[in-house]
Scaffold this active site. Structure first.
Site, mmCIF file in Angstrom:
data_model
loop_
_atom_site.group_PDB
_atom_site.id
_atom_site.type_symbol
_atom_site.label_atom_id
_atom_site.label_comp_id
_atom_site.label_asym_id
_atom_site.label_seq_id
_atom_site.Cartn_x
_atom_site.Cartn_y
_atom_site.Cartn_z
ATOM 1 N N ARG A 173 0.855 -1.186 0.000
ATOM 2 C CA ARG A 173 0.000 0.000 0.000
ATOM 3 C C ARG A 173 0.891 1.236 0.000
ATOM 4 N NH1 ARG A 173 -2.003 -3.401 4.208
ATOM 5 N NH2 ARG A 173 -4.088 -4.259 3.781
ATOM 6 N N LYS A 197 -2.191 -1.951 7.984
ATOM 7 C CA LYS A 197 -3.362 -1.415 8.681
ATOM 8 C C LYS A 197 -3.410 -1.943 10.115
ATOM 9 C CE LYS A 197 -6.385 -0.658 4.690
ATOM 10 N NZ LYS A 197 -7.687 -1.004 4.063
ATOM 11 N N HIS A 265 -1.932 2.294 -6.003
ATOM 12 C CA HIS A 265 -2.631 1.067 -5.627
ATOM 13 C C HIS A 265 -2.791 0.119 -6.819
ATOM 14 C CE1 HIS A 265 -4.175 -0.273 -1.792
ATOM 15 N NE2 HIS A 265 -5.177 -0.881 -2.387
ATOM 16 N N ARG A 268 -0.128 -2.386 -6.718
ATOM 17 C CA ARG A 268 -0.438 -3.427 -5.717
ATOM 18 C C ARG A 268 -1.415 -4.447 -6.309
ATOM 19 N NH1 ARG A 268 -1.186 -4.592 -0.061
ATOM 20 N NH2 ARG A 268 -3.359 -4.947 0.528
ATOM 21 N N HIS A 291 -3.865 -9.006 4.035
ATOM 22 C CA HIS A 291 -5.313 -9.019 4.236
ATOM 23 C C HIS A 291 -5.656 -9.837 5.477
ATOM 24 C CE1 HIS A 291 -6.154 -8.248 -0.328
ATOM 25 N NE2 HIS A 291 -5.976 -7.131 0.347
ATOM 26 N N TYR A 300 -9.390 -11.163 -6.289
ATOM 27 C CA TYR A 300 -8.390 -11.325 -7.353
ATOM 28 C C TYR A 300 -8.605 -12.613 -8.143
ATOM 29 C CZ TYR A 300 -6.037 -7.407 -5.205
ATOM 30 O OH TYR A 300 -5.749 -6.166 -4.704
#
Length: 328
Positions: A173, A197, A265, A268, A291, A300
């Site tokens: 990110r 995150k 992004h 990514r 994730h 994806y």
């Protein structure tokens, strides 16, 4: 109380007074007090930032508009569903309605906790289904073409190339890119530790091409008199902002005459898509991207199927349409 109302309900499309025109004095006083309590909760317990608070307040203004003349504490799920239908009829996106409904749930949860309201009428009310938007990814050829055509002679170009190579190599990110420190890099072993995150750290591999680009940048980095240990710094030596990275990739989009829109992004997304196409290892891609849920990574697989479908249509002898054969 008028000043308080203006602070709590910053509407752009309608004036606060017109929304609450049908309220009697007691209803207005109670609603103002509840909204003030909600804002104080957002600022205090939730620690919400200014933009987040503004979004919550807009959502609450929508509730007030829908529920004019009604006691908020007495609303039912049926009435909330009616409000959702009303918002849908205004052609608001499913995503916007879902966020608005989430705000209402949060508000009622607080009211039930602190003022013992009888129920949360927003609980169990479902927003319209949101169409899943596939993440945009570049083809392998387009990604390679972009990165290989970037010059690295000038110092900022050298830095930018290292940033974009790392973004694509490790699926980072933009916030992870700008926060990575010198001690987080192990170029000899092709590894890096990144903070994602929620402050969670993970170890990611760094490809040989990205390692080489970073090495070239680290030779140039001292010329900018860095003020901290972040790997990528601005032209004045300070920490690079996420916005600066976004602007730089737009600069290179124009400079290199790239036809499709570029943003950090997308590198990514491209990394994840290309890895899945070659490895078909969803769990490994999940770990690389950081994730929390594999459900997030599964989007994806749609890109992977899309690629497979296109290749099938292009190459399989039984996939060609009749009109395609006639054109030949």
């Amino acid at each position: 109380m008028q000043a308080t109302t203006e602070r709590l309900i910053p509407l752009s499309r309608e004036d606060t007074t017109s929304i609450l025109a049908d309220e009697n004095a007691e209803q207005l006083r109670v609603k103002q007090a509840m909204l003030l309590h909600f804002v104080q909760y957002l600022e205090g317990e939730k620690g919400a930032g200014e933009h987040t608070r503004a979004a919550y307040q807009r959502d609450m203004a929508t509730l007030l508009e829908c529920a004019v003349g009604h006691d908020l504490a007495a609303l039912t799920p049926k009435e909330i569903r009616g409000y959702v239908r009303k918002l849908t009829s205004r052609s608001l996106s499913a995503r916007t309605i879902a966020r608005t409904l989430s705000t209402w749930r949060t508000f009622y949860r607080l009211m039930c906790r602190d003022f013992h309201w009888p129920m949360n009428p927003a609980d169990g009310v479902k927003p319209p289904k949101t169409a899943k938007k596939l993440p945009a990814a570049m083809t392998i050829d387009d990604t390679s073409g972009f990165l290989e055509n970037m010059p690295d002679e000038e110092i900022l170009a050298c830095r930018d190339k290292a940033i974009f190579e790392l973004a694509y190599s490790s699926g980072l990110r933009v916030a992870e890119l700008v926060s990575i420190n010198l001690l987080d890099l192990d170029l000899n072993h092709g590894m890096a530790v990144v903070t994602g995150k929620g402050g969670k750290t993970r170890q990611v591999p760094v490809g040989s091409v990205a390692c080489e680009a970073i090495r070239r940048w680290l030779l140039e980095r001292p010329k900018l008199s860095p003020k901290d240990n972040t790997v990528f710094v601005g032209k004045n030596g300070g920490t690079l902002s996420t916005r600066a990275v976004q602007l730089r990739i737009k600069y290179w989009e124009t400079k290199l005459n790239i036809k499709e829109p570029l943003y950090p992004h997308k590198l990514r997304h491209s990394c994840a898509s290309h890895l899945l196409q070659s490895s078909h290892d969803l769990r490994a891609v999940q770990e690389l991207l950081g994730h929390a849920s594999i459900a997030t990574t599964q989007v994806y697989t749609h890109l992977d199927y899309q690629h497979l479908s296109q290749e099938y249509d292009r190459t399989h002898p039984r996939a060609k349409k009749p009109e395609d054969k006639e054109e030949k």
